[in-house]
Design an enzyme around this catalytic site. Structure first.
Site, short mmCIF file in Angstrom:
data_model
loop_
_atom_site.label_atom_id
_atom_site.label_comp_id
_atom_site.label_asym_id
_atom_site.label_seq_id
_atom_site.Cartn_x
_atom_site.Cartn_y
_atom_site.Cartn_z
N HIS A 45 16.25 15.69 2.51
CA HIS A 45 17.16 17.02 2.51
C HIS A 45 16.08 18.10 1.94
CE1 HIS A 45 20.25 19.59 1.97
NE2 HIS A 45 19.82 19.91 0.51
N ASN B 166 18.87 17.88 11.41
CA ASN B 166 18.33 19.35 11.37
C ASN B 166 17.63 19.35 12.92
OD1 ASN B 166 17.48 19.00 8.23
ND2 ASN B 166 19.21 20.59 8.78
N HIS C 14 20.23 11.32 0.89
CA HIS C 14 20.20 12.67 1.43
C HIS C 14 20.51 13.42 0.11
CE1 HIS C 14 19.43 15.58 4.64
NE2 HIS C 14 20.37 16.29 4.23
N HIS D 12 24.39 18.27 7.35
CA HIS D 12 24.73 19.12 8.42
C HIS D 12 24.74 18.25 9.73
CE1 HIS D 12 23.06 22.85 7.39
NE2 HIS D 12 21.71 22.37 6.70
N HIS E 176 12.82 18.70 2.35
CA HIS E 176 11.93 19.05 3.45
C HIS E 176 10.53 19.27 2.80
CE1 HIS E 176 15.20 20.68 6.53
NE2 HIS E 176 15.48 19.56 6.01
#
Length: 273
Positions: free
Chosen positions: A178, A40, A153, A68, A180
């Site tokens: 993942h 990210n 993840h 991502h 956070h």
């Protein structure tokens, strides 16, 4: 060995935290090997060559990805040229890049780093357990590698915990990314593998999982399209996990969270020498 893993870096504030704190931590904790999840890092979505190089310059040995990984198109060609950048290993065959590799560490030691993505509430990729097993059939901790790290993840805590138990006794560290948010379950499993369900993000915690809070709040309130989300830009907390392994077995003998800067309570392991 002394290992550290840094959770998902979100936006410029997360990148600034890596640049400011990682070199100090690497020195003060006498770290032998550092892995950073950077998926990210580019405005909240993906990675770029310039950003990865900034992480390497700050002291990262490997950068991992997640769902991502391909948000920045330049990463598609860059990952083929940069062996220290990994993407989840259970993407379909033929996807650019690699999901696992063995890297050199000080003292002529070898570290296997794996990056896999869970499937519950995530993209329907290949089975991550089978992908991990395929690698682990060829690699044995304490024999042909000195440490094994898996960045798993995923969204569901159950799937990440199950992976920890699956690799217990076979890996130095299994850590989730993942979501956070750092979980409070850091531990050494019965077989000797350090585990944490989620390392948390390296980002601004005055946010909604790293994003400027107004836009996601409006999405929940109105259930309508809004402007594109953007990373919060306040001071970030570097969140991660520190592991000290046994030199003979490669298994963990100590695991502690790392939190530096920003809003969260601070935590830096005390080490000697």
């Amino acid at each position: 060995m002394r290992l550290m893993f840094c959770g998902d870096v979100v936006g410029r504030s997360g990148r600034d935290a890596i640049a400011a704190h990682l070199p100090v931590l690497k020195k003060d904790l006498s770290l032998d090997f550092v892995v950073v999840n950077g998926e990210n890092a580019a405005s909240g979505f993906g990675m770029t060559e310039k950003i990865c190089n900034q992480f390497f310059e700050a002291g990262a040995d490997v950068v991992t990805g997640g769902n991502h990984s391909w948000d920045q198109r330049e990463c598609i060609s860059y990952i083929e040229r940069e062996p220290r950048l990994l993407r989840p290993m259970n993407f379909p065959e033929g996807t650019p890049g690699k999901g696992a590799a063995v890297f050199d560490a000080p003292g002529n030691r070898k570290v296997l780093v794996m990056n896999a993505m869970a499937r519950l509430f995530m993209d329907p990729l290949d089975d991550p357990f089978a992908a991990v097993r395929k690698i682990m059939d060829r690699v044995k901790i304490g024999h042909n590698v000195d440490a094994v790290i898996l960045d798993f993840h995923g969204e569901a805590t159950s799937e990440k915990v199950a992976m920890g138990h699956y690799l217990d006794g076979k890996a130095s560290l299994v850590v989730g990314t993942h979501t956070h948010i750092p979980t409070a379950d850091h531990q050494i499993l019965v077989g000797g593998t350090a585990f944490q369900t989620d390392a948390g993000m390296t980002g601004d915690y005055d946010s909604v999982i790293g994003m400027n809070k107004e836009v996601p709040v409006q999405r929940f309130l109105k259930k309508m399209p809004t402007e594109r989300m953007r990373p919060a830009d306040g001071e970030a907390t570097l969140c991660g996990i520190f592991v000290e392994t046994d030199d003979e077995t490669g298994l963990a003998r100590r695991v502690e969270p790392v939190r530096v800067g920003g809003r969260l309570s601070q935590m830096v392991p005390a080490v000697q020498g």
